[in-house]
Design a protein around this motif. Sequence first.
Motif, PDB file in Angstrom:
ATOM      1  N   ARG A 183      13.886  58.708  41.265  1.00 11.48           N
ATOM      2  CA  ARG A 183      12.694  58.494  40.448  1.00 11.48           C
ATOM      3  C   ARG A 183      11.679  59.614  40.672  1.00 11.48           C
ATOM      4  O   ARG A 183      11.071  60.110  39.718  1.00 11.48           O
ATOM      5  N   ALA A 184      11.487  60.004  41.921  1.00  7.52           N
ATOM      6  CA  ALA A 184      10.515  61.050  42.227  1.00  7.52           C
ATOM      7  C   ALA A 184      10.855  62.344  41.495  1.00  7.52           C
ATOM      8  O   ALA A 184       9.968  63.018  40.951  1.00  7.52           O
ATOM      9  N   PHE A 185      12.143  62.703  41.457  1.00  6.29           N
ATOM     10  CA  PHE A 185      12.549  63.918  40.750  1.00  6.29           C
ATOM     11  C   PHE A 185      12.321  63.779  39.246  1.00  6.29           C
ATOM     12  O   PHE A 185      11.855  64.712  38.585  1.00  6.29           O
ATOM     13  N   ALA A 186      12.658  62.611  38.700  1.00  2.00           N
ATOM     14  CA  ALA A 186      12.565  62.420  37.253  1.00  2.00           C
ATOM     15  C   ALA A 186      11.127  62.294  36.770  1.00  2.00           C
ATOM     16  O   ALA A 186      10.789  62.743  35.671  1.00  2.00           O
ATOM     17  N   PHE A 187      10.259  61.680  37.595  1.00  4.11           N
ATOM     18  CA  PHE A 187       8.884  61.405  37.181  1.00  4.11           C
ATOM     19  C   PHE A 187       7.869  62.345  37.837  1.00  4.11           C
ATOM     20  O   PHE A 187       6.676  62.193  37.620  1.00  4.11           O
ATOM     21  N   ASP A 188       8.360  63.274  38.649  1.00  5.76           N
ATOM     22  CA  ASP A 188       7.487  64.221  39.345  1.00  5.76           C
ATOM     23  C   ASP A 188       6.443  63.478  40.178  1.00  5.76           C
ATOM     24  O   ASP A 188       5.239  63.706  40.069  1.00  5.76           O
ATOM     25  N   GLU A 189       6.924  62.556  41.011  1.00  6.78           N
ATOM     26  CA  GLU A 189       6.073  61.780  41.908  1.00  6.78           C
ATOM     27  C   GLU A 189       6.421  62.095  43.360  1.00  6.78           C
ATOM     28  O   GLU A 189       7.537  62.520  43.661  1.00  6.78           O
ATOM     29  N   ASP A 190       5.479  61.838  44.232  1.00  2.05           N
ATOM     30  CA  ASP A 190       5.736  61.925  45.671  1.00  2.05           C
ATOM     31  C   ASP A 190       5.304  60.610  46.303  1.00  2.05           C
ATOM     32  O   ASP A 190       4.109  60.380  46.529  1.00  2.05           O
ATOM     33  N   PRO A 191       6.254  59.711  46.590  1.00  4.38           N
ATOM     34  CA  PRO A 191       5.885  58.404  47.131  1.00  4.38           C
ATOM     35  C   PRO A 191       5.608  58.404  48.628  1.00  4.38           C
ATOM     36  O   PRO A 191       5.173  57.379  49.165  1.00  4.38           O
ATOM     37  N   SER A 192       5.851  59.505  49.314  1.00  3.06           N
ATOM     38  CA  SER A 192       5.758  59.498  50.774  1.00  3.06           C
ATOM     39  C   SER A 192       4.390  59.070  51.305  1.00  3.06           C
ATOM     40  O   SER A 192       4.333  58.410  52.353  1.00  3.06           O
TER      41      SER A 192
END
Length: 299
Positions: A183-192
């Motif tokens: 998801r992070a790659f597809a949505f350009d998010e960083d959940p860390s």
Amino acid sequence: MTGDSPVVHGFPHLDTVRSAITALYRRMSYEGVRSYAPSLVPADAAFSDQDDLHLGAQRVARAMVQHLHLPDARMIVAFRAMEHAGSVELAAGPEYFIELNDRFRTHRRDIGAALSHEVMHVLLHRLGLEFPGTRDNEILTDTAATYLGAGWLLLDAFREDGTSSQKLGYLTPEEFGYVLAKRAFAFDEDPSPWFTSPQAYEAFAAGRARAEQDARQPPLTAAGWAGRRRYAKVRRYAQDHPGTTAAPVPGVPYAFEAGPDGLRVSFACPTCLQRIRVAVRGRVRVRCALCRTVLDCDT
């Protein structure tokens, strides 16, 4: 949803997880999946010991309903002694009854994680999306909750030390990390920054490393030297043995087949995991028809 079984690590359910991501795109379409941006923010699932148990649970449930695009659904949350972490009654709606394990009365910070799984059951029920068998269907639910931006809470509920451990859901911590990284790659998010559990961050890092491997497999141009060399060996074998499905190197993530215009190679899209077929013609740029990812390939 289970919560008391021993913690298993690694990627034992990875094939089912990948099938679940593909199924989401096929059922919801690219536009439908992309509408689940951004992820549920930590404040919407925050639950302190000072909050009223039932009012707080209803507040978090409403946040889940809104995030998962279920505007007319009403969740009624109750607590009781039970074997599993939670359950939901999948009726016609619009009211759905969710029961959570009594232990959440004193472990309130994980109520959001439990609700993300149970409310996702409602969304999948309405979509008519399910896998055969209880285990695979629960893996689908965990994967969907995580990929659609609410299930990162399930990974954050993972805590482990020398004497005890806790994990919610059916995926391993690393598999949750894998889906979250996808998801992070597809949505350009960083959940860390959202993690409160050090073990959750470690599992996310392991899952992210595995997800990055998907983007470095031949015939993608990002593949490393060893992968490219093995790919060339398998391609040469396919060219020299037309019509055969055997390969000199077992376990490769691609396959060659004869097409009307010559040899073709099939491989999994690194975003949605759908199989893509491309003619063997050297360097080409292709677009996945399902998730619209543009891929540079050297076939």
